[in-house]
Scaffold this active site. Structure first.
Site, PDB file in Angstrom:
ATOM      1  NE  ARG A  15      76.252   3.995  42.090  1.00 55.99           N
ATOM      2  CZ  ARG A  15      75.457   2.957  41.876  1.00 55.99           C
ATOM      3  NH1 ARG A  15      74.523   2.644  42.758  1.00 55.99           N
ATOM      4  NH2 ARG A  15      75.579   2.242  40.788  1.00 55.99           N
ATOM      5  CG  ASP A 105      65.264   6.581  42.553  1.00 57.52           C
ATOM      6  OD1 ASP A 105      64.245   5.922  42.829  1.00 57.52           O
ATOM      7  OD2 ASP A 105      66.296   6.548  43.242  1.00 57.52           O
ATOM      8  CD  GLU A 155      66.149  -1.834  53.779  1.00 61.09           C
ATOM      9  OE1 GLU A 155      66.933  -1.450  52.886  1.00 61.09           O
ATOM     10  OE2 GLU A 155      64.981  -2.178  53.531  1.00 61.09           O
ATOM     11  NE  ARG A 316      62.442  25.034  16.807  1.00 66.29           N
ATOM     12  CZ  ARG A 316      62.605  26.356  16.772  1.00 66.29           C
ATOM     13  NH1 ARG A 316      62.883  26.959  15.630  1.00 66.29           N
ATOM     14  NH2 ARG A 316      62.481  27.071  17.866  1.00 66.29           N
ATOM     15  CE1 TYR A 349      61.817  28.432  11.690  1.00 65.16           C
ATOM     16  CE2 TYR A 349      61.783  30.748  11.064  1.00 65.16           C
ATOM     17  CZ  TYR A 349      61.551  29.751  11.991  1.00 65.16           C
ATOM     18  OH  TYR A 349      61.038  30.068  13.222  1.00 65.16           O
TER      19      TYR A 349
HETATM   20  C1  UD1 Z   1      65.168   1.221  49.612  1.00 66.09           C
HETATM   21  C2  UD1 Z   1      64.472   0.262  50.560  1.00 66.09           C
HETATM   22  C3  UD1 Z   1      64.818  -1.162  50.179  1.00 66.09           C
HETATM   23  C4  UD1 Z   1      64.437  -1.420  48.734  1.00 66.09           C
HETATM   24  C5  UD1 Z   1      65.077  -0.393  47.836  1.00 66.09           C
HETATM   25  C6  UD1 Z   1      64.541  -0.525  46.427  1.00 66.09           C
HETATM   26  C7  UD1 Z   1      64.288   1.394  52.728  1.00 66.09           C
HETATM   27  C8  UD1 Z   1      64.860   1.519  54.072  1.00 66.09           C
HETATM   28  N1  UD1 Z   1      64.901   0.549  51.909  1.00 66.09           N
HETATM   29  O1  UD1 Z   1      66.552   1.074  49.833  1.00 66.09           O
HETATM   30  O2  UD1 Z   1      64.132  -2.068  51.007  1.00 66.09           O
HETATM   31  O3  UD1 Z   1      64.809  -2.727  48.342  1.00 66.09           O
HETATM   32  O4  UD1 Z   1      64.786   0.951  48.275  1.00 66.09           O
HETATM   33  O5  UD1 Z   1      65.246   0.322  45.580  1.00 66.09           O
HETATM   34  O6  UD1 Z   1      63.273   2.009  52.429  1.00 66.09           O
HETATM   35  N2  UD1 Z   1      64.841   9.087  49.745  1.00 66.09           N
HETATM   36  C9  UD1 Z   1      64.482  10.343  50.179  1.00 66.09           C
HETATM   37  N3  UD1 Z   1      64.923  10.756  51.399  1.00 66.09           N
HETATM   38  C10 UD1 Z   1      65.670   9.990  52.213  1.00 66.09           C
HETATM   39  C11 UD1 Z   1      66.053   8.706  51.747  1.00 66.09           C
HETATM   40  C12 UD1 Z   1      65.604   8.294  50.524  1.00 66.09           C
HETATM   41  O7  UD1 Z   1      63.786  11.067  49.474  1.00 66.09           O
HETATM   42  O8  UD1 Z   1      66.014  10.439  53.319  1.00 66.09           O
HETATM   43  C13 UD1 Z   1      64.378   8.632  48.425  1.00 66.09           C
HETATM   44  C14 UD1 Z   1      65.512   8.437  47.453  1.00 66.09           C
HETATM   45  O9  UD1 Z   1      65.690   9.615  46.682  1.00 66.09           O
HETATM   46  C15 UD1 Z   1      65.037   7.300  46.593  1.00 66.09           C
HETATM   47  C16 UD1 Z   1      64.176   6.479  47.515  1.00 66.09           C
HETATM   48  O10 UD1 Z   1      63.808   7.344  48.578  1.00 66.09           O
HETATM   49  O11 UD1 Z   1      64.230   7.725  45.521  1.00 66.09           O
HETATM   50  C17 UD1 Z   1      64.905   5.240  48.050  1.00 66.09           C
HETATM   51  O12 UD1 Z   1      66.026   5.639  48.761  1.00 66.09           O
HETATM   52  P1  UD1 Z   1      67.396   4.836  48.712  1.00 66.09           P
HETATM   53  O13 UD1 Z   1      68.346   5.488  49.616  1.00 66.09           O
HETATM   54  O14 UD1 Z   1      67.792   4.628  47.313  1.00 66.09           O
HETATM   55  O15 UD1 Z   1      66.921   3.466  49.370  1.00 66.09           O
HETATM   56  P2  UD1 Z   1      67.666   2.096  49.288  1.00 66.09           P
HETATM   57  O16 UD1 Z   1      68.762   2.081  50.273  1.00 66.09           O
HETATM   58  O17 UD1 Z   1      67.972   1.776  47.889  1.00 66.09           O
HETATM   59 CA    CA Z   2      67.981   2.974  45.697  1.00 60.96          CA
END
Ligand code: UD1
Ligand code: CA
Length: 450
Positions: A15, A105, A155, A316, A349
């Site tokens: 996104r 993130d 979830e 700078r 400068y």
């Molecule tokens: C996840 C949680 C959810 C929570 C939410 C909070 C799980 C199954 N779900 O959901 O309960 O409320 O976060 O924001 O854990 N990532 C990886 N590799 C992967 C998948 C994810 O590095 O294979 C990282 C993503 O970059 C991100 C974080 O893990 O930083 C969360 O992944 P995301 O897919 O955003 O999880 P949600 O579905 O939001």
């Molecule tokens: Ca997320």
């Protein structure tokens, strides 16, 4: 107790609509993942493992730049948060201590919150999940509590209507004994709505093994995650609000706070005054009582007590202003030390230079520091007086109490107390201007006549 951080940063960030991996987008002048890293680093972790995937090479390079102790592991296929954590298994094999899982993130988790999780671990919880009361629980995972105990996390896509009504949500932050965590992850399956290995399922696996899971909560603002440019901008606004409040708390005057922009690490001392429209890049320290006048841009610099910068100044990286130094309008300073009470007031400068105590740099002075290949240094001694429009062709040295005449091109050293004069001799030709104008006007008239 030893601690390891596991930072998840493999997500694609679709996104964001960007060529740049999501966690490398900047917040407060630092890559997004650096914020979670810095919160976790406050616990003085023994190991830090970053799980990269999308744009792993760039993420890895950025991580090493921040802290060369970070170990980066690759998650080739994004099979879920549980699978992501599992990628750290080999790196942390045999690690004796707690592991804390953070998202790259999610930048606002505070060290205090992580400490509360560690405290819950010490209090006897095997798995600690960071939850929050969501104003609008959207699609977050829901925490299903059983008194003080956390029974499971469900979830959104897998939840019943009853479970969806729960407002206590999962932030994603987990603390557990490291060996236990990987043991629990081995018990995960991907038989769910998303077909992913959910990290959140470790809660149920733990209970099946007779282990205890608990939730610690934090304010919702800490759990803000970033998935889009709009959310990044909202996060930036939140960070700026935090930094402005921190500045007020520290006794800093911000004349128009909404127009002052801080970096994540900006430090400003008591009784400093920051005028409107000032922007701080990373790595700036402003000492007590300094004044930063309107429309100045500062990064990688140090401004000592009582110094005055701006309006419209640019400091700078490597700019060091000693006490009571003055840098005025349309002046750029880079990699230069400006000693106590020295003045660079107008249109100059000064780069790769040292300016001695109480020296005065006239308007329009330029250190010609770059020959197209190499950078060279300029040294200006204490109390030296540099005449307006002096070009200092580096490497060059102007001694203590020395002087340059206006318009001088300084191509060799000027010893202490000496004066450098190096400009074309000027002639005055009486009546010449009038004659020249007559000639030119006649030529113009002749052209029109044709
Ligand atoms: C996840 C949680 C959810 C929570 C939410 C909070 C799980 C199954 N779900 O959901 O309960 O409320 O976060 O924001 O854990 N990532 C990886 N590799 C992967 C998948 C994810 O590095 O294979 C990282 C993503 O970059 C991100 C974080 O893990 O930083 C969360 O992944 P995301 O897919 O955003 O999880 P949600 O579905 O939001
Ligand atoms: Ca997320």
């Amino acid at each position: 107790m030893a601690t390891a951080l596991i930072i998840l940063a493999a997500g694609q960030g679709k996104r964001m609509n960007s060529d740049l991996p999501k966690v490398l987008h900047e917040l407060g002048g630092a890559p997004l993942f650096a914020h979670a890293l810095s919160a976790g680093s406050a616990l003085a972790p023994d190991r830090i493992v970053l799980v990269a995937g999308n744009g792993a090479e760039a993420v890895s390079a950025a991580a090493t730049m921040l802290d060369d102790e970070i170990e980066v592991v690759l998650q080739e296929d994004r099979l879920g948060t549980g699978h992501a954590v599992d990628q750290a298994r080999a790196a942390l094999a045999g690690f004796d201590g707690d592991a804390i899982v953070l998202y790259g993130d999610t930048p606002f988790i505070t060290p205090e919150t992580l400490e509360a999780m560690i405290a819950a671990r010490r209090g006897g919880a095997d798995v600690v999940i960071l939850g929050f009361e969501a104003a609008d629980p959207k699609r977050y995972g829901r925490l299903v509590m059983d008194g003080q105990e956390l029974r499971r996390i469900v979830e959104y896509n897998d939840a019943s209507d009853e479970e969806r009504a729960i407002t206590l949500c999962n932030s994603g932050v987990v603390a557990a004994d490291c060996a236990t965590l990987f043991d629990l992850i081995s018990g995960l399956s991907n038989e769910n709505a998303a077909g992913e290995y959910y990290l959140t399922d470790i809660v149920e696996v733990a209970r099946e093994k007779g282990l205890r899971a608990e939730a610690v909560t934090c304010p919702e603002a800490e759990t803000l995650g970033i998935n889009s440019r709009e959310e990044l901008a909202a996060a930036e606004a939140q960070l700026q609000a935090i930094k402005r409040a921190e500045a007020f708390e520290n006794g800093v005057t911000l004349v128009a706070p909404d127009t002052v922009f801080f970096a994540h690490d900006t430090f400003i001392g008591r009784d400093a005054v920051i005028e409107p429209n000032v922007v701080f890049g990373p790595d700036v320290t402003i000492e007590s009582g300094a004044r930063i006048k309107a429309f100045s841009h500062l990064e990688g610099c140090h401004v000592s007590a009582g110094a005055v910068v701006g309006p419209f100044a640019r400091l700078r990286p490597g700019a060091e202003l000693a006490e009571k130094a003055k840098v005025g309008n349309f002046v750029e300073i880079k990699n230069a030390q400006i000693a106590e009470s020295a003045k660079v007031n107008h249109l100059s400068y000064i780069g790769d230079a040292t300016v001695g105590e109480a020296a005065n740099i006239g308007a329009g002075t330029i250190t010609c520091n770059y020959d197209g290949v190499f950078k060279h240094r300029t040294e200006i001694g204490p109390r030296a007086f540099i005449g307006s429009d002096t070009m200092l062709v580096a490497p060059v040295r102007v001694g203590a109490d020395a002087m340059t005449a206006t318009g001088t091109v300084v191509t060799r050293d000027i010893e202490d107390g000496a004066m450098g004069v190096g400009r074309a001799r000027m002639e005055v030709k009486p009546g010449f201007a009038v004659k020249l104008f007559e000639k030119l006007r006649a030529r113009k008239a002749a052209k029109k006549g044709h």
